[in-house]
Design an enzyme around this catalytic site. Structure first.
Site, short mmCIF file in Angstrom:
data_model
loop_
_atom_site.label_atom_id
_atom_site.label_comp_id
_atom_site.label_asym_id
_atom_site.label_seq_id
_atom_site.Cartn_x
_atom_site.Cartn_y
_atom_site.Cartn_z
N THR A 1 -10.42 -32.69 -8.66
CA THR A 1 -9.68 -33.81 -9.37
C THR A 1 -9.97 -34.14 -10.92
O THR A 1 -11.32 -34.34 -10.91
CB THR A 1 -9.18 -34.78 -8.53
OG1 THR A 1 -8.50 -35.96 -9.08
CG2 THR A 1 -10.51 -35.59 -7.69
N ASP A 2 -8.92 -34.67 -11.61
CA ASP A 2 -9.49 -35.16 -12.88
C ASP A 2 -10.03 -36.69 -12.52
O ASP A 2 -10.53 -37.39 -13.32
CB ASP A 2 -8.21 -35.18 -13.87
CG ASP A 2 -7.16 -36.04 -13.15
OD1 ASP A 2 -7.10 -36.70 -12.07
OD2 ASP A 2 -6.11 -36.24 -14.03
N GLU A 3 -9.75 -37.11 -11.29
CA GLU A 3 -10.25 -38.45 -10.84
C GLU A 3 -11.76 -38.67 -11.03
O GLU A 3 -12.56 -39.51 -11.01
CB GLU A 3 -9.73 -38.97 -9.57
CG GLU A 3 -8.26 -38.96 -9.43
CD GLU A 3 -7.50 -39.89 -8.50
OE1 GLU A 3 -8.02 -40.67 -8.02
OE2 GLU A 3 -6.38 -39.50 -8.31
N TYR B 1 -12.54 -42.25 -2.88
CA TYR B 1 -12.02 -41.13 -2.91
C TYR B 1 -12.64 -39.97 -3.93
O TYR B 1 -13.11 -39.00 -3.77
CB TYR B 1 -10.23 -40.86 -2.98
CG TYR B 1 -9.79 -39.66 -3.58
CD1 TYR B 1 -9.84 -38.48 -2.80
CD2 TYR B 1 -9.17 -39.53 -4.73
CE1 TYR B 1 -9.24 -37.25 -3.25
CE2 TYR B 1 -8.64 -38.22 -5.10
CZ TYR B 1 -8.68 -37.19 -4.38
OH TYR B 1 -8.21 -35.87 -4.80
N LYS C 1 -15.35 -36.69 -3.93
CA LYS C 1 -14.69 -35.55 -4.71
C LYS C 1 -15.88 -35.04 -5.86
O LYS C 1 -16.12 -34.00 -5.81
CB LYS C 1 -13.55 -35.66 -5.39
CG LYS C 1 -12.24 -35.49 -4.23
CD LYS C 1 -11.84 -34.48 -3.51
CE LYS C 1 -11.48 -33.30 -4.27
NZ LYS C 1 -11.08 -32.02 -3.41
P1 NAD Z 1 -2.97 -33.41 1.22
O1 NAD Z 1 -3.47 -34.60 1.80
O2 NAD Z 1 -1.68 -33.27 1.02
O3 NAD Z 1 -3.46 -32.33 2.18
C1 NAD Z 1 -4.80 -32.25 2.75
C2 NAD Z 1 -4.87 -31.15 3.62
O4 NAD Z 1 -6.15 -30.89 4.24
C3 NAD Z 1 -3.80 -31.52 4.92
O5 NAD Z 1 -3.24 -30.25 5.47
C4 NAD Z 1 -4.97 -31.88 6.12
O6 NAD Z 1 -4.55 -31.60 7.46
C5 NAD Z 1 -6.17 -31.06 5.60
N1 NAD Z 1 -7.47 -31.47 6.08
C6 NAD Z 1 -7.94 -32.68 6.03
N2 NAD Z 1 -8.96 -32.80 6.30
C7 NAD Z 1 -9.41 -31.44 6.92
C8 NAD Z 1 -10.73 -31.23 7.57
N3 NAD Z 1 -11.60 -31.79 7.86
N4 NAD Z 1 -10.54 -29.94 7.96
C9 NAD Z 1 -9.53 -28.79 7.58
N5 NAD Z 1 -8.46 -29.49 6.98
C10 NAD Z 1 -8.30 -30.75 6.63
O7 NAD Z 1 -3.74 -33.21 0.07
P2 NAD Z 1 -3.19 -32.30 -1.39
O8 NAD Z 1 -2.49 -33.44 -2.32
O9 NAD Z 1 -2.47 -31.27 -1.15
O10 NAD Z 1 -4.50 -32.06 -2.24
C11 NAD Z 1 -5.14 -30.95 -2.05
C12 NAD Z 1 -6.63 -30.96 -2.84
O11 NAD Z 1 -6.09 -30.95 -3.96
C13 NAD Z 1 -7.44 -32.04 -2.38
O12 NAD Z 1 -8.63 -31.45 -2.40
C14 NAD Z 1 -7.38 -33.00 -3.46
O13 NAD Z 1 -8.30 -33.70 -3.64
C15 NAD Z 1 -6.97 -32.04 -4.43
N6 NAD Z 1 -6.13 -32.49 -5.86
C16 NAD Z 1 -4.97 -33.25 -5.54
C17 NAD Z 1 -4.14 -33.79 -6.35
C18 NAD Z 1 -2.77 -34.39 -6.07
O14 NAD Z 1 -2.04 -34.93 -7.04
N7 NAD Z 1 -2.29 -34.35 -4.69
C19 NAD Z 1 -4.44 -33.40 -7.80
C20 NAD Z 1 -5.71 -33.05 -8.17
C21 NAD Z 1 -6.77 -32.59 -7.14
P1 TYD Z 2 -0.89 -42.14 -6.10
O1 TYD Z 2 0.37 -40.99 -5.97
O2 TYD Z 2 -1.55 -42.74 -4.99
O3 TYD Z 2 -2.09 -41.01 -6.68
P2 TYD Z 2 -3.39 -41.51 -7.57
O4 TYD Z 2 -3.70 -42.82 -7.08
O5 TYD Z 2 -4.36 -40.30 -7.18
O6 TYD Z 2 -3.04 -41.28 -9.09
O7 TYD Z 2 -0.53 -42.95 -7.28
C1 TYD Z 2 -0.03 -42.56 -8.53
C2 TYD Z 2 -0.14 -43.98 -9.26
O8 TYD Z 2 1.00 -44.90 -8.51
C3 TYD Z 2 -1.31 -45.05 -9.44
O9 TYD Z 2 -1.62 -45.31 -10.41
C4 TYD Z 2 -1.08 -45.96 -8.23
C5 TYD Z 2 0.46 -45.91 -8.24
N1 TYD Z 2 1.25 -46.49 -6.93
C6 TYD Z 2 1.96 -47.45 -7.13
O10 TYD Z 2 2.20 -48.39 -8.12
N2 TYD Z 2 2.66 -47.80 -5.86
C7 TYD Z 2 2.71 -47.12 -4.56
O11 TYD Z 2 3.10 -47.39 -3.80
C8 TYD Z 2 1.76 -45.90 -4.68
C9 TYD Z 2 1.45 -45.10 -3.30
C10 TYD Z 2 1.08 -45.58 -5.88
#
Ligand code: NAD
Ligand code: TYD
Length: 339
Positions: free
Chosen positions: A125-127, A153, A157
């Protein structure tokens, strides 16, 4: 090619499963997912009809189970999506983030060493780069921006990324890492900003915006993330990090107001609540490297993607209503009850 997709019952992993089945119909996909609160087997119902797809329930941190799986499935490529992914939950309870995101990654890496693979890809992630100031719109994260995390988090990562790079340097494991900005689209769990606001606006419930809503995120439509990962695992160079993002920066308030406008709901639903501790100000990706080296470009602009996403949530109400009926309701009370 035999591809292990971990976390494939979650948001991005499931979109990736569908992307691969559609674009590489000859490849075999094995999905390993622990089905935590964020994993949903309903999401994979159509994939289950495909002979080239197999679902295995299991934890990436369970060494024995992971080794057995590698032994049986003869995996060529691992794409590790499995993670605890919600910043707010990591603030409440960091421990599970360390177990899944760090230990889980190390178990997968060990399995790759033991059984041999063509490529291990870490979905990061970019985080991991921390945040950028709001008043310096000229600054972007590049692959050489120092790691500087803010939340449990992002720290977990970042730790995983360092391990992945160490396995490349020390053991010569063929790895790649991608660091993507915020995704949105179908199957996004309704605790994250966009699906939370869509589901609450549809129910005429208040929309909890943290602080003043000024924080900026760089939104990428999930299919564009999947196409980037697909390119990296097939054409990316061993040992490299690739940033993924599409210059779609919006303040949280802009995002929430756009959703209200599309749904024709009043802005009076917006409520400003106590800010997230350690809240990152701005994320913004410079995707020059993946564009120059692999020819990747995103195809969906935010204004189109958000409309497509809202339509998906309107057309697929049973998917997210089921989730809201469950454990998630207690979670909402716990997180927002006193804010
Ligand atoms: P999500 O929370 O929707 O899904 C995570 C999945 O992983 C779920 O299906 C969960 O059951 C499974 N999981 C959790 N713990 C596990 C374990 N111990 N063993 C096996 N499976 C397990 O997450 P997401 O938003 O789809 O993100 C997926 C990946 O992409 C993550 O690694 C996250 O850090 C990365 N990512 C997400 C975003 C975003 O905007 N959502 C952006 C950049 C990177
Ligand atoms: P989120 O979807 O949790 O992603 P991330 O924290 O990984 O960027 O949140 C996106 C942005 O929205 C973040 O700046 C926090 C804000 N946010 C709210 O203002 N209210 C909410 O209820 C949530 C879940 C997030």
């Amino acid at each position: 090619m035999r591809i292990l997709v971990t976390g494939g019952a979650g948001f991005i992993g499931s979109n990736f499963v569908y992307y691969e089945l559609k674009n590489h119909p000859d490849d075999k996909i094995v999905c390993l997912d622990a089905l935590t609160y964020a994993g949903n087997l309903h999401t994979l119902e159509s994939a289950m009809q495909n002979d080239n797809f197999k679902f295995v329930k299991g934890d990436i941190a369970d060494r024995e189970a992971v080794y057995n799986l590698f032994e049986q499935e003869k995996i060529d490529i691992v794409v590790n999506f499995a993670a605890e992914s919600h910043v707010d939950r990591s603030v409440e309870n960091p421990e599970i983030f360390l177990k899944t995101n760090i230990i889980g990654t190390s178990v997968l890496l060990d399995a790759c060493r033991k059984y041999g693979i063509r490529r291990y890809h870490q979905v990061s992630t970019d985080e991991v780069y921390g945040d950028l100031p709001l008043d310096r719109t000229d600054l972007f994260f590049t692959e050489t921006t120092p790691i500087h995390t803010s939340s449990p988090y992002s720290s977990s990562k970042a730790a995983a990324d360092l391990l992945v790079q160490a396995y490349h340097r020390t053991y010569g494991l063929p790895i790649t890492i991608s660091r993507c900005s915020n995704n949105y689209g179908p199957y996004h769990f309704p605790e994250k900003l966009i699906p939370l606001m869509i589901s609450r606006a549809l129910a005429d419930e208040s929309l909890p915006v943290y602080g003043k809503g000024e924080n900026v995120r760089d939104w990428l439509y999930v299919e564009d993330h999947c196409s980037a990962i697909d390119l990296i695992i097939r054409k990316g160079k061993d040992g490299e990090v690739y940033n993924i993002g599409g210059h779609n920066e919006r303040t949280n308030l802009e995002v929430v107001k756009t959703i209200l406008k599309v749904l024709q709901k009043p802005e009076s639903l917006i409520t400003y609540v106590t800010d997230r501790p350690g809240h990152d100000l701005r994320y913004a990706i410079d995707p020059t490297k993946i564009h120059n080296e692999l020819g990747w470009l995103p195809t969906t602009k935010f204004d189109d993607g958000i409309k497509k996403t809202i339509k998906w949530y309107l057309d697929n109400k049973p998917w997210w209503e089921e989730i809201l009926k469950g454990d998630y309701q207690n979670y909402y009370e716990k997180m927002y009850g006193n804010r």
